[in-house]
Design a protein around this motif. Structure first.
Motif, PDB file in Angstrom:
ATOM      1  N   ARG A   1       0.824  -1.210   0.000  1.00  0.00           N
ATOM      2  CA  ARG A   1       0.000   0.000   0.000  1.00  0.00           C
ATOM      3  C   ARG A   1       0.859   1.261   0.000  1.00  0.00           C
ATOM      4  N   MET A   2       1.953   1.230   0.761  1.00  0.00           N
ATOM      5  CA  MET A   2       2.788   2.421   0.907  1.00  0.00           C
ATOM      6  C   MET A   2       4.256   2.092   0.658  1.00  0.00           C
ATOM      7  N   LEU A   3       4.999   3.110   0.238  1.00  0.00           N
ATOM      8  CA  LEU A   3       6.453   3.013   0.166  1.00  0.00           C
ATOM      9  C   LEU A   3       7.031   3.467   1.493  1.00  0.00           C
ATOM     10  N   VAL A   4       7.914   2.671   2.029  1.00  0.00           N
ATOM     11  CA  VAL A   4       8.507   2.978   3.330  1.00  0.00           C
ATOM     12  C   VAL A   4      10.019   3.064   3.163  1.00  0.00           C
ATOM     13  N   ALA A   5      10.591   4.229   3.478  1.00  0.00           N
ATOM     14  CA  ALA A   5      12.042   4.387   3.394  1.00  0.00           C
ATOM     15  C   ALA A   5      12.697   3.492   4.427  1.00  0.00           C
TER      16      ALA A   5
ATOM     17  N   SER B   1      13.962  19.844  -5.992  1.00  0.00           N
ATOM     18  CA  SER B   1      15.157  19.455  -5.244  1.00  0.00           C
ATOM     19  C   SER B   1      15.158  17.970  -4.897  1.00  0.00           C
ATOM     20  N   PHE B   2      14.148  17.245  -5.337  1.00  0.00           N
ATOM     21  CA  PHE B   2      14.034  15.831  -4.977  1.00  0.00           C
ATOM     22  C   PHE B   2      13.557  15.014  -6.181  1.00  0.00           C
ATOM     23  N   GLY B   3      13.901  13.745  -6.160  1.00  0.00           N
ATOM     24  CA  GLY B   3      13.377  12.826  -7.160  1.00  0.00           C
ATOM     25  C   GLY B   3      12.132  12.122  -6.630  1.00  0.00           C
ATOM     26  N   LEU B   4      11.530  11.295  -7.471  1.00  0.00           N
ATOM     27  CA  LEU B   4      10.331  10.562  -7.073  1.00  0.00           C
ATOM     28  C   LEU B   4      10.538   9.068  -7.276  1.00  0.00           C
ATOM     29  N   LEU B   5       9.999   8.307  -6.359  1.00  0.00           N
ATOM     30  CA  LEU B   5       9.953   6.855  -6.487  1.00  0.00           C
ATOM     31  C   LEU B   5       8.491   6.450  -6.585  1.00  0.00           C
ATOM     32  N   GLN B   6       8.153   5.722  -7.624  1.00  0.00           N
ATOM     33  CA  GLN B   6       6.763   5.307  -7.833  1.00  0.00           C
ATOM     34  C   GLN B   6       6.679   3.787  -7.919  1.00  0.00           C
ATOM     35  N   VAL B   7       5.563   3.255  -7.477  1.00  0.00           N
ATOM     36  CA  VAL B   7       5.262   1.835  -7.669  1.00  0.00           C
ATOM     37  C   VAL B   7       3.955   1.724  -8.451  1.00  0.00           C
ATOM     38  N   TRP B   8       4.017   0.968  -9.534  1.00  0.00           N
ATOM     39  CA  TRP B   8       2.842   0.716 -10.372  1.00  0.00           C
ATOM     40  C   TRP B   8       2.538  -0.779 -10.338  1.00  0.00           C
ATOM     41  N   ALA B   9       1.266  -1.114 -10.326  1.00  0.00           N
ATOM     42  CA  ALA B   9       0.847  -2.512 -10.421  1.00  0.00           C
ATOM     43  C   ALA B   9       0.403  -2.800 -11.850  1.00  0.00           C
TER      44      ALA B   9
ATOM     45  N   ARG C   1      -3.061  -3.420 -17.661  1.00  0.00           N
ATOM     46  CA  ARG C   1      -2.977  -1.967 -17.490  1.00  0.00           C
ATOM     47  C   ARG C   1      -2.017  -1.630 -16.353  1.00  0.00           C
ATOM     48  N   LEU C   2      -1.426  -0.440 -16.431  1.00  0.00           N
ATOM     49  CA  LEU C   2      -0.561   0.066 -15.365  1.00  0.00           C
ATOM     50  C   LEU C   2      -1.407   0.918 -14.408  1.00  0.00           C
ATOM     51  N   VAL C   3      -1.385   0.554 -13.135  1.00  0.00           N
ATOM     52  CA  VAL C   3      -2.187   1.244 -12.125  1.00  0.00           C
ATOM     53  C   VAL C   3      -1.252   1.745 -11.030  1.00  0.00           C
ATOM     54  N   LYS C   4      -1.295   3.046 -10.777  1.00  0.00           N
ATOM     55  CA  LYS C   4      -0.375   3.623  -9.787  1.00  0.00           C
ATOM     56  C   LYS C   4      -0.767   3.198  -8.381  1.00  0.00           C
ATOM     57  N   ARG C   5       0.233   2.735  -7.624  1.00  0.00           N
ATOM     58  CA  ARG C   5      -0.033   2.264  -6.275  1.00  0.00           C
ATOM     59  C   ARG C   5       0.566   3.162  -5.200  1.00  0.00           C
ATOM     60  N   ALA C   6       1.733   3.756  -5.457  1.00  0.00           N
ATOM     61  CA  ALA C   6       2.371   4.570  -4.409  1.00  0.00           C
ATOM     62  C   ALA C   6       3.408   5.485  -5.031  1.00  0.00           C
ATOM     63  N   GLU C   7       3.691   6.583  -4.323  1.00  0.00           N
ATOM     64  CA  GLU C   7       4.728   7.522  -4.746  1.00  0.00           C
ATOM     65  C   GLU C   7       5.363   8.144  -3.505  1.00  0.00           C
ATOM     66  N   ALA C   8       6.672   8.308  -3.537  1.00  0.00           N
ATOM     67  CA  ALA C   8       7.376   8.944  -2.419  1.00  0.00           C
ATOM     68  C   ALA C   8       8.501   9.819  -2.954  1.00  0.00           C
ATOM     69  N   ARG C   9       8.842  10.832  -2.166  1.00  0.00           N
ATOM     70  CA  ARG C   9      10.000  11.651  -2.511  1.00  0.00           C
ATOM     71  C   ARG C   9      11.278  10.899  -2.151  1.00  0.00           C
ATOM     72  N   MET C  10      12.262  11.025  -3.025  1.00  0.00           N
ATOM     73  CA  MET C  10      13.562  10.414  -2.714  1.00  0.00           C
ATOM     74  C   MET C  10      14.669  11.415  -3.063  1.00  0.00           C
ATOM     75  N   GLY C  11      15.890  10.948  -3.010  1.00  0.00           N
ATOM     76  CA  GLY C  11      17.018  11.833  -3.252  1.00  0.00           C
ATOM     77  C   GLY C  11      17.016  12.367  -4.672  1.00  0.00           C
ATOM     78  N   SER C  12      17.825  13.392  -4.904  1.00  0.00           N
ATOM     79  CA  SER C  12      17.878  14.022  -6.219  1.00  0.00           C
ATOM     80  C   SER C  12      18.812  13.248  -7.142  1.00  0.00           C
ATOM     81  N   TRP C  13      18.810  13.605  -8.399  1.00  0.00           N
ATOM     82  CA  TRP C  13      19.688  12.999  -9.411  1.00  0.00           C
ATOM     83  C   TRP C  13      21.128  13.146  -8.970  1.00  0.00           C
TER      84      TRP C  13
END
Lengths: 39, 324
Positions: free
Chosen positions: A18-22, B299-307, B312-324
């Motif tokens: 459900r969630m991304l966890v660092a 100032s940040f990159g993104l991490l996404q998880v798709w199912a 079909r591609l269905v977005k499940r989660a997104e979080a901020r992560m470090g930059s390039w």
């Protein structure tokens, strides 16, 4: 500001369905350029 | 944009019971100066590091000097299924005649990972050796050479590696990332130079390109295939200003085809499917490698998880992560 823009680190994350966890951050001190993991 | 994602994902899609081994290529041949890639005056030597990772663990084990490149897709490292060896490509290197420039390299290094990492062989393929992949048996590998517009087939046997065949993907095709499917009998390779994905067959030590190609958006670049049914590729056409896409490729049947495409943001440079082929992780530069004055800068990159659900591609989660 050369280099200051670059996150020279490896990040690990978990997805619980459900969630991304660092999880962890590993500072590298050098620019990561490629990554491989045993399948 | 030719930059390579500088923050990586080591994602446990399903938490492993024990630590796993990751191999990281490190390169100091390009740095960012407010969005501009520059060659530093005194770069550190290229290196390769081994890393142990698992739940609550991310630890550097060893580091050796080996040729690597920050230019090219993040899939410039491949580990054999038994975890004993890694192949690392070197797409670009500093020009010995002019240290302010980087020029294409053709080196692929075989590294034995046990008992401690050490170089055991080097093989030369087409110039601009970039994405690399190893088949499920661990006996063959493919390397895409962006400058030579070719894909090399390598034979692996313990501490040895041999170039056994090379095919052209056509002038200006700039093949970036290969990925095996069909139990290693076929493969895809992205061609960000002419906006196609090639279908390759591997048989009896020979590599062949199929006449059909896949259209998967403008400048398909990163590529991942797992689970047998699907592959995913991400485009790099937006140059950090315009939105890029993730495309799902159905591998069923004699000719794989693109079946879904979704917008994911600015410069999705890394993609990885979970081993069961049900989830896709995408790292998005998100303008973090652009000049601060650029309209898409963050100032940040993104991490996404798709199912992947019903093709079909269905977005499940997104979080901020470090930059390039």
């Amino acid at each position: 500001m050369t280099e200051a823009m670059v996150e020279q680190q490896l990040e690990s994350w978990r997805f619980d369905g459900r969630m991304l966890v660092a999880d962890r951050v590993l500072p590298l001190g050098e620019g990561p350029a490629g990554l491989g993991v045993a399948p | 944009m030719r930059g390579t994602l500088l923050v990586f994902l080591a994602m446990a899609m399903s938490a492993p019971a024990r630590a796993e081994l990751a191999v990281v290529a490190l390169s100091d041949e390009q740095r960012l100066d407010d969005g501009a890639q520059v060659v530093p005056a005194h770069p550190q030597p290229d290196r390769v590091a081994t890393v142990a990772f698992g739940p609550g663990e991310l630890r550097r084990l060893a580091t050796i000097e080996a040729p690597t490149s920050v230019i090219g897709p993040p899939g410039s490292v491949a580990v054999t299924p038994d975890g004993r060896h890694a192949l690392v490509t070197d797409a670009r290197t500093i020009d010995p005649a002019d240290p302010t420039r980087i020029v294409p390299s053709d080196a692929v290094t075989l590294i034995a990972l046990t008992p401690t990492p050490h170089i055991v062989a080097t093989v030369h393929v087409g110039a601009g050796a970039s994405g690399v992949t190893i088949d499920p048996s661990g006996r063959t590998a493919l390397v895409a050479s962006r400058s030579a517009n070719s894909v090399a087939l390598l034979a692996l046997d313990g501490d040895t590696v041999r170039l056994i065949d090379t095919v052209s993907t056509g002038p200006g095709s700039s093949p970036a990332q290969p990925a095996f499917f069909d139990a290693g009998r076929r493969a895809l390779v992205t061609r960000d130079g002419d906006h196609r994905v090639s279908i390759l067959s591997v048989a009896d030590g020979h590599l062949r390109t199929m006449p059909e190609t896949i259209v998967a958006g403008l400048r398909p670049y990163a590529l991942s295939a797992a689970g047998g049914r699907y592959a995913v590729t991400a485009t790099m056409a937006g140059a950090g200003r315009d939105v890029d896409s993730l495309t799902l490729i159905d591998l069923a049947g004699s000719t794989p085809r693109a079946v879904d495409s979704v917008g994911v943001g600015l410069t999705p440079e890394g993609v990885a499917m979970s081993p069961d082929g049900r989830l896709v992780a995408v790292t998005v530069n998100n303008g973090s490698n652009d000049a601060k004055a650029a309209p898409g800068y963050h100032s940040f990159g993104l991490l996404q998880v798709w199912a992947i659900e019903d093709g079909r591609l269905v977005k499940r989660a997104e979080a901020r992560m470090g930059s390039w």
